[in-house]
Design an enzyme around this catalytic site. Structure first.
Site, PDB file in Angstrom:
ATOM      1  N   HIS A  63    -111.366 -17.351  45.984  1.00 17.29           N
ATOM      2  CA  HIS A  63    -110.991 -18.714  46.328  1.00 17.29           C
ATOM      3  C   HIS A  63    -110.376 -18.739  47.727  1.00 17.29           C
ATOM      4  CE1 HIS A  63    -109.380 -22.703  45.997  1.00 17.29           C
ATOM      5  NE2 HIS A  63    -109.894 -22.847  44.798  1.00 17.29           N
ATOM      6  N   ARG A  70    -116.663 -22.614  48.423  1.00 17.60           N
ATOM      7  CA  ARG A  70    -115.640 -21.575  48.368  1.00 17.60           C
ATOM      8  C   ARG A  70    -116.081 -20.247  48.968  1.00 17.60           C
ATOM      9  NH1 ARG A  70    -113.300 -22.505  42.188  1.00 17.60           N
ATOM     10  NH2 ARG A  70    -112.282 -24.472  42.633  1.00 17.60           N
ATOM     11  N   ALA A 130    -110.832 -20.936  25.056  1.00 18.21           N
ATOM     12  CA  ALA A 130    -111.950 -20.513  24.224  1.00 18.21           C
ATOM     13  C   ALA A 130    -111.455 -20.081  22.846  1.00 18.21           C
ATOM     14  CB  ALA A 130    -112.712 -19.387  24.912  1.00 18.21           C
TER      15      ALA A 130
HETATM   16  C1  LIG Z   1    -104.822 -20.469  39.047  1.00 22.34           C
HETATM   17  C2  LIG Z   1    -106.078 -20.840  38.326  1.00 22.34           C
HETATM   18  C3  LIG Z   1    -106.506 -22.148  38.345  1.00 22.34           C
HETATM   19  C4  LIG Z   1    -107.673 -22.525  37.676  1.00 22.34           C
HETATM   20  N1  LIG Z   1    -108.049 -23.826  37.715  1.00 22.34           N
HETATM   21  C5  LIG Z   1    -109.171 -24.202  37.049  1.00 22.34           C
HETATM   22  C6  LIG Z   1    -109.589 -25.558  37.036  1.00 22.34           C
HETATM   23  O1  LIG Z   1    -108.951 -26.420  37.628  1.00 22.34           O
HETATM   24  N2  LIG Z   1    -110.689 -25.901  36.361  1.00 22.34           N
HETATM   25  C7  LIG Z   1    -111.416 -24.977  35.680  1.00 22.34           C
HETATM   26  O2  LIG Z   1    -112.381 -25.351  35.072  1.00 22.34           O
HETATM   27  N3  LIG Z   1    -111.054 -23.683  35.664  1.00 22.34           N
HETATM   28  C8  LIG Z   1    -109.963 -23.252  36.336  1.00 22.34           C
HETATM   29  N4  LIG Z   1    -109.586 -21.936  36.315  1.00 22.34           N
HETATM   30  C9  LIG Z   1    -110.321 -20.971  35.488  1.00 22.34           C
HETATM   31  C10 LIG Z   1    -109.949 -21.092  34.009  1.00 22.34           C
HETATM   32  O3  LIG Z   1    -108.579 -21.354  33.898  1.00 22.34           O
HETATM   33  C11 LIG Z   1    -110.221 -19.840  33.188  1.00 22.34           C
HETATM   34  O4  LIG Z   1    -111.459 -19.362  33.459  1.00 22.34           O
HETATM   35  C12 LIG Z   1    -110.164 -20.143  31.695  1.00 22.34           C
HETATM   36  O5  LIG Z   1    -108.965 -20.753  31.379  1.00 22.34           O
HETATM   37  C13 LIG Z   1    -110.337 -18.919  30.850  1.00 22.34           C
HETATM   38  O6  LIG Z   1    -110.069 -19.235  29.481  1.00 22.34           O
HETATM   39  P1  LIG Z   1    -110.300 -18.196  28.324  1.00 22.34           P
HETATM   40  O7  LIG Z   1    -110.014 -18.897  27.072  1.00 22.34           O
HETATM   41  O8  LIG Z   1    -111.627 -17.597  28.468  1.00 22.34           O
HETATM   42  O9  LIG Z   1    -109.343 -17.035  28.543  1.00 22.34           O
HETATM   43  P2  LIG Z   1    -107.692 -16.986  28.817  1.00 22.34           P
HETATM   44  O10 LIG Z   1    -107.112 -18.294  28.869  1.00 22.34           O
HETATM   45  O11 LIG Z   1    -107.491 -16.060  29.959  1.00 22.34           O
HETATM   46  O12 LIG Z   1    -107.110 -16.326  27.515  1.00 22.34           O
HETATM   47  C14 LIG Z   1    -107.192 -14.980  27.237  1.00 22.34           C
HETATM   48  C15 LIG Z   1    -106.535 -14.725  25.917  1.00 22.34           C
HETATM   49  O13 LIG Z   1    -106.876 -13.449  25.450  1.00 22.34           O
HETATM   50  C16 LIG Z   1    -105.737 -12.748  25.037  1.00 22.34           C
HETATM   51  N5  LIG Z   1    -106.028 -11.346  25.224  1.00 22.34           N
HETATM   52  C17 LIG Z   1    -106.599 -10.744  26.289  1.00 22.34           C
HETATM   53  N6  LIG Z   1    -106.747  -9.446  26.056  1.00 22.34           N
HETATM   54  C18 LIG Z   1    -106.274  -9.231  24.822  1.00 22.34           C
HETATM   55  C19 LIG Z   1    -106.164  -8.065  24.014  1.00 22.34           C
HETATM   56  N7  LIG Z   1    -106.569  -6.892  24.413  1.00 22.34           N
HETATM   57  N8  LIG Z   1    -105.614  -8.202  22.790  1.00 22.34           N
HETATM   58  C20 LIG Z   1    -105.190  -9.403  22.347  1.00 22.34           C
HETATM   59  N9  LIG Z   1    -105.299 -10.516  23.058  1.00 22.34           N
HETATM   60  C21 LIG Z   1    -105.820 -10.422  24.275  1.00 22.34           C
HETATM   61  C22 LIG Z   1    -104.631 -13.302  25.844  1.00 22.34           C
HETATM   62  O14 LIG Z   1    -103.426 -13.135  25.182  1.00 22.34           O
HETATM   63  C23 LIG Z   1    -105.037 -14.750  25.954  1.00 22.34           C
HETATM   64  O15 LIG Z   1    -104.560 -15.446  24.832  1.00 22.34           O
HETATM   65  C24 LIG Z   1    -108.430 -21.551  36.994  1.00 22.34           C
HETATM   66  C25 LIG Z   1    -108.001 -20.234  36.981  1.00 22.34           C
HETATM   67  C26 LIG Z   1    -106.836 -19.861  37.651  1.00 22.34           C
HETATM   68  C27 LIG Z   1    -106.445 -18.426  37.684  1.00 22.34           C
END
Ligand SMILES: Cc1cc2nc3c(=O)[nH]c(=O)nc-3n(C[C@H](O)[C@H](O)[C@H](O)COP(=O)(O)OP(=O)(O)OC[C@H]3O[C@@H](n4cnc5c(N)ncnc54)[C@H](O)[C@@H]3O)c2cc1C
Ligand code: HEM
Ligand code: HEM
Ligand code: SF4
Ligand code: F3S
Ligand code: FES
Lengths: 670, 221, 249
Positions: free
Chosen positions: A270, A341, A48
């Site tokens: 999960h 799930r 994101a």
């Molecule tokens: C093992 C696993 C497998 C998965 N497989 C799938 C899949 O196959 N298909 C699917 O669709 N989804 C899957 N998911 C879910 C999906 O990966 C996540 O929901 C998604 O990647 C979240 O993305 P995001 O950008 O919201 O946040 P994240 O990728 O979690 O990024 C968070 C970011 O915020 C930063 N951050 C957090 N707090 C702070 C702070 N206080 N100050 C500064 N920076 C901060 C971190 O450094 C990081 O850069 C999976 C999840 C897991 C755990």
């Protein structure tokens, strides 16, 4: 009653198919020259955050990106395995935007906002185009075309993937776009920085306070708008499939400044993860859902056998067919091992609670490939080779290469972690916390209840209702970042082009920084006797037992009291070594756990108030006679948005969910 | 040519690879001519060949090229080695590099220095004598006889043999490495190159080493 | 099992640093290597000492954050495995294990076992991307990529940026990492337009960051947790030479 404080800003114009297109063409624009003087802060560099930051920078905004890892590329999105959904209909199997929309709403057990989900389905196809153009090496067919696989909860093949590393490849794509903007000077990266507070001036979000994790320095940063892309909060449970650093701090600090938290109790558990092996366990590893195609789940029928296995006196392979309880096949003959799930997870817990668990801790069930290895693949091969009446051993030999080809890498990973070879012994698995559907409440523009503060990706609550379908989180994160926020942010920033950058000497910055300073010095000065992990584990245990797979009113009430007591103990007896002016991982953890302690309480409160079962939220009091989830659409068809008032006190606001395009129905898997 | 190609890391690799391969070719020629001593004809053919090499302006020009090649190879190797040393000022307390690479791949500069030392001795023995002294001008003293004389000394023979071992290891890494440096890596051909390299690096030094041994034990007279 | 740990302790970048020895008596062989460090840190905190700082996040072998040099090898004794995926059953009762940070001038120590790898980011910024703005992409299936190329590009793109290649290379060279990215794009049609400039810029940035030169030792490939192939370095050399010789600048 819908709350007056919640305006979802769903465009009035047109039906659900037209809303986004029409809205997009009417959002106010900002001319390029003005964009150059507008600063946007992005917290998080996951799918994101990276996609939003890169896209906004391309448009000309000045962007600052923060993440706590040492590189943007390491955000937790990197760990996603399975794939990403998109309504491309490349397989000609009848997929469409509507079908993806329908599957997502139904999969979410009718607790999501129709207009958002429709938009998500609509932009899904562009995500794949964009990623391919960036050089993301998706799996291909021999003809050079993109390959698809199917995933749970759907009947079409719409999942794009890159081996078992889809999240990694998508994130590296977004990261490279981000690096390009850094090179062009449009983005400034702040790695190893943790955001610890938001700054509000005249009711609008105007910046953040961040801590440089290497020097410990607190920094003030101004932004015309702030986007929280900080991921999910599954680590409230201590043990989860999330990365060690995943946390709620950014969202929680915003929540305490006035952003509402929606459906915090919606957690996805999960079913197929490697079980806890002992007290030392620090995190849990996911074993892909695809394994349930060929693995049969069972526990011993007799409790004595289970006990003997736990004590190492018996081996699972000693148990005869009739001594095994294939409980999913028994309870759900129609779907068998392929139930969704939430259902599979609850059933495993039920058996283990009843004393049938099969590992030392009593919290594991078998996922057994022997049957299909021998009698499915082995037989086919025997047939191919013209072997009549093959022996067991022959079947095993013949079937093994086929299973190896399908699941080899997962089997290897399993062996690496457990030291047990899953070709010879059944795998042991147990459900684990995986994803949080809840998050900061956002409107159609992805703006929270604080003007100028947005939430994207897993950090918001928007699109998955009470249960997320596989491969939809990656889709949502990238949709938010690439194709939604670049348009919707204009609606707010258009009013800000005359706002000059506010000096960070402004008293609001001063105040926000002091709050952070105060918390840090408080944490350091408790000088108690127990480590952060000690408390985190305790919190996790409470949450897992009382606000986990199955919840009830009594347990939740107890949990709330226990969490409050634990929190008190935390603030009295915590020991954080070192100082605040250095690289201090214990201090970072302490701050995060302090927030989990409060969030955990709210999750219980939310779970307690929702007197129904839906998706990942299962209240034992609300089930059908067969033990299935019982939704209450008359009373709970809303998103619960909580407003922070003071410690232990929240006010509930309800956003009524209207289903105008999809008929609400009960889910059944019998 | 692009400005500064050779000031970049890959440009330097390129020079190492090119000069290395050039020297590999030289050794083939050198070995071929020297092989003539095994005809055991009292050095007649060999002397004729050596005579041709020494008193032919084309060969004299090529020789300059050869020396430039040596110098470039050596100079570049010194620069590389120093730069690479600098890239890790604080080393490891414990290193188990044998688990991930061959000792001779990691010791190219050491092997190179040994070869260089050999080369100095070697040139003093033959080349300086043949080009810059009037040792052979009388006609009755030939290069062949010089070899015979030199290799009567067991110490010299030992030095030569040890040097050939160093050369063998240098080439065992160097031969295939040169192709990699030049960007030539291919699923089908690289295994063949590696095999050829191995054969080359054992065979050529082995033949070279046979010469002093054969003279010393008077197998050829 | 009982384990003796000798761990590098260094307060900050400018500190001298030294080894400290720790005794751990109740280690389960099911623990991961990092979980053993969790146990040690808990022990240190209880003794009112400073815990050991080390980098880690996903603990699944994919984020590339963990980075320990264990008994003379990056990520420990197993091949194709990151530190976080290493388990104690790979060691014997009574073993002494020496743990050091990655060593390279380009990776200065931040504290104890944590090092600074932002150099990799800067190399990526120099050209590790395809210049395509959001929204300008054509339909995904309009670009055909032969499966072989796609698979090779994926194998190169699987690099997790951990830096074990630099840590293991006797020259502290980053060529495996850089070549993996260059190869990914060189193999795909999407990467062709910028292919020359990309390799020139990334190599130039790599040199500037103070990594050593590659002498084809091959340690990097052997220690890479994602089995990135040396073929990529050859490809980068090739791309570089072509780009450099045909460049008009
Ligand atoms: C093992 C696993 C497998 C998965 N497989 C799938 C899949 O196959 N298909 C699917 O669709 N989804 C899957 N998911 C879910 C999906 O990966 C996540 O929901 C998604 O990647 C979240 O993305 P995001 O950008 O919201 O946040 P994240 O990728 O979690 O990024 C968070 C970011 O915020 C930063 N951050 C957090 N707090 C702070 C702070 N206080 N100050 C500064 N920076 C901060 C971190 O450094 C990081 O850069 C999976 C999840 C897991 C755990
Ligand atoms: C006839 C004698 C020699 C031959 C045939 C030879 C051949 C080679 C070859 C083929 C390589 C590999 C080049 C590459 O990897 O690109 C090499 C590398 C090297 N040589 Fe030599 N060499 C000789 C003499 C020397 C001498 C005299 C020295 C030093 C004093 C030396 C030092 C090195 C070093 C340090 C390397 C490693 C650099 C690298 O691999 O890139 N060599 N040599
Ligand atoms: C051990 C066996 C060897 C023998 C018997 C041998 C013999 C000779 C002789 C007789 C000459 C003089 C030739 C002339 O003046 O025309 C010569 C020259 C030379 N040798 Fe060797 N040599 C041996 C190995 C080597 C090796 C291993 C190298 C390189 C590393 C080498 C490098 C040279 C060079 C550079 C010259 C001078 C250039 C030239 O005249 O071509 N020799 N050698
Ligand atoms: S090439 Fe391998 S060792 Fe080097 S950074 Fe990438 S994954 Fe790590
Ligand atoms: S170990 Fe170093 S020398 Fe080259 S082949 Fe790998 S970078
Ligand atoms: S902690 Fe992520 S790779 Fe080891």
């Amino acid at each position: 009653m819908a709350s007056s404080k919640l305006d979802s800003k769903i465009p009035e114009n047109g039906n659900v198919e037209q809303k986004w297109t029409k809205y997009r063409s009417t959002v106010p624009l900002i001319n390029p020259a003005n964009k150059r003087s507008i600063e946007v802060i992005v917290i998080g560099s996951g799918l994101a955050g990276a996609s939003a930051a890169a896209s906004l920078a391309e448009l000309g905004y000045k962007v600052k990106v923060f993440c706590f890892q040492d590189s943007a590329r390491r955000a937790h999105s990197i760990a996603a395995q399975g794939g990403i959904n998109a309504a491309k209909n490349y397989q000609n199997d009848g997929d469409s935007v509507y079908r993806l929309f329908y599957d997502t709403v139904k999969g979410g057990d009718y607790r999501s906002r129709e207009a958002n989900v429709y938009r998500l389905a609509e932009v899904s196809a562009s995500i794949i185009d964009q990623c391919v153009a960036q050089g993301v090496p998706f799996a291909r067919e021999y003809g050079g075309y993109l390959s698809n696989r199917s995933f749970g909860g759907t009947q079409v093949q719409r999942t794009f993937y890159a081996a078992g590393q889809t999240g990694q490849q998508l994130l590296l794509g977004a990261y490279s776009a981000l690096m390009r903007q850094v090179n062009l000077g449009q983005v400034q990266m702040y790695t190893r920085h943790e955001m610890l507070n938001t700054v509000t001036i005249d009711g609008k979000c105007r910046g953040v306070i961040a801590r440089n994790l290497i020097t410990g320095e607190l920094e003030r940063h101004f932004g015309h708008a702030v986007l929280l892309c900080s991921g999910g909060y599954g680590n409230v449970f201590f043990l989860s499939t999330n990365a060690m650093g995943s946390n709620a701090t950014a969202a929680w600090k915003a929540h305490k400044k006035g952003a509402f938290m929606a459906n915090p109790c919606f957690t996805q558990i999960h079913p197929t993860c490697i079980p806890v092996s002992g007290e030392h366990q620090s995190k849990l590893t996911l074993m892909s859902e695809s394994l349930r195609n060929d693995g049969r789940i069972w526990v011993p029928k007799k409790i004595e056998d289970a006990k003997a296995i736990r004590e190492g006196k018996k081996n699972p392979n000693d148990l005869k067919e009739e001594e095994r309880d294939y409980y999913l096949e028994r309870r759900y003959p129609a779907f068998g091992n392929l139930v969704p799930r939430d259902v599979a997870s609850r059933a495993a817990k039920e058996r283990c609670d009843a004393g049938f668990g099969v590992n030392a801790t009593g919290e594991a069930v078998y996922l057994d490939f022997a049957y299909n290895l021998k009698y499915k693949y082995g037989m086919i091969e025997a047939h191919k080779h013209g072997i009549k009446n093959p022996t067991e051993e022959q079947l095993r030999k013949l079937g093994k290469p086929i299973v190896e080809e399908k699941y080899g890498n997962l089997f290897d990973m399993y062996k690496q972690i457990t030291g047990v070879d899953p070709y010879d012994n059944p795998m042991m698995i147990y459900p684990a916390v995986h994803y949080t559907m809840g998050g900061l409440w956002v409107d159609y523009n992805l703006m929270t209840t604080i003007p100028g503060l947005y939430a994207l990706g897993e950090a918001n609550f928007s699109d998955h209702g009470a249960n997320r379908l596989g491969a939809s989180a990656l889709m949502q994160g990238l949709a938010d970042g690439y194709f939604v926020i670049p348009y919707t942010i204009g609606a707010y920033l258009n009013g800000e082009i005359r706002t000059k950058p506010i000096s960070t000497t402004h008293e609001a910055f001063e105040k926000a920084e002091n709050e952070v300073k105060e918390q840090i010095s408080k944490l350091l000065n408790i000088k108690g006797t127990h480590s952060v992990d000690h408390f985190h584990k305790k919190l996790g245990k409470i949450m897992w037992e009382k606000c986990g797979m199955a919840r009830n009113s009594k347990g939740l009430q107890e949990a709330i009291q226990e969490i409050r007591a634990l929190r008190e103990e935390f603030w009295k007896d915590l020991r954080v070594p070192g100082t605040d002016k250095e690289f201090n991982p214990e201090l970072e953890k302490a701050g995060r756990v302090a927030d989990f302690m409060e969030l955990g309480e709210l999750m219980c409160i939310d779970a307690l108030h929702r007197n129904e079962s839906c998706g990942g939220h299962f209240r034992e009091e609300f089930q059908t006679e067969e033990g299935e989830a019982l939704r209450d659409d008359a009373n709970f068809c809303y998103a619960a948005a909580w407003e922070y008032k003071e410690t232990n006190n929240w006010e509930l606001h309800k956003e009524e969910l209207k289903f105008e395009n999809i008929k609400i129905a009960q889910r059944s898997y019998k | 040519m692009a400005k500064g190609l050779f000031s970049y890391s890959i440009g330097k690799k390129f020079i190492m690879g090119l000069t290395g391969l050039f020297l590999v070719l030289f050794l083939v020629v050198h070995c071929g001519i020297n092989f003539l001593v095994f005809l055991n004809d009292g050095g007649e053919t060999f002397n004729a060949a050596a005579e041709f090499m020494a008193h032919n302006w084309i060969m004299r020009t090529l020789e300059i090229g050869l020396f430039l090649g040596f110098i470039a190879h050596i100079a570049q190797s010194i620069i590389l080695t120093m730069e690479n040393k600098k890239a890790r000022k604080i080393g490891y307390a414990v290193s188990n590099a044998n688990a991930n690479s061959k000792w001779y791949s990691r010791s190219m500069s050491l092997l190179g220095i040994l070869i260089l030392m050999f080369l100095i001795i070697h040139l003093k023995h033959f080349w300086i004598v043949s080009r810059f002294t009037d040792h052979f001008s009388s006609g009755d003293e030939t290069l062949y006889m010089e070899m015979k004389e030199v290799f009567e000394n067991p110490i010299v023979v030992v030095i030569y043999c040890l040097a050939m071992i160093a050369l063998a290891y240098h080439l065992m890494h160097g031969f295939q490495s040169a192709f990699q440096s030049l960007g030539l890596n291919h699923k089908k051909y690289t295994p063949i190159i590696k095999k050829m390299g191995l054969i080359y690096s054992i065979l050529i030094p082995f033949i070279f080493a046979l010469m002093p041994l054969a003279f010393y034990f008077q197998i050829i007279k | 099992m009982k384990i003796t740990l000798k761990v590098w302790r260094q307060k900050n970048k400018n500190d001298q640093g030294k080894f400290e020895t720790y005794q751990l008596n109740e280690i389960s062989e099911d623990m991961s290597f990092l979980e053993m460090f969790d146990v040690l840190n808990e022990q240190l905190i209880n003794e009112n000492k400073e815990p050991i700082a080390f980098d880690h996040d996903c603990r699944e072998g994919i984020c590339g954050m963990c980075s320990m040099y264990i008994n003379g090898r990056p990520h420990g004794p197993l091949r194709g495995v990151t530190t976080c995926q290493l388990h104690m059953r790979s060691f014997k009762d009574g073993d002494t294990i020496v743990v050091e940070p990655w060593r390279a001038n380009a990776f200065p120590v931040i504290k104890d076992l944590a090092v600074d790898r932002t150099q990799f980011d800067r190399v990526m910024q120099a050209g590790g991307f395809v210049s395509v703005n959001t929204g300008s992409a054509q339909d995904a299936n309009a670009l055909l990529v032969p499966k072989d190329d796609a698979d090779k590009a994926f194998a190169a793109a699987a690099c997790i940026g951990c830096g074990a290649c630099v840590a293991s290379c006797k020259n502290a060279s980053a060529m495996l990492f850089v070549s993996a990215k260059i190869s990914q794009f060189a193999l795909l049609p999407q990467g062709q337009a910028e292919k020359k400039q990309r390799v020139l810029d990334m190599v130039s940035q790599m040199d500037e960051e103070g990594f050593g030169n590659c002498t084809n030792t091959g340690a990097c490939e052997a220690e890479c947790p994602k089995n990135i192939s040396l073929e990529n370095i050859a490809r980068m050399n090739r791309e570089y030479l072509c780009a450099s010789l045909s460049s008009e600048k």
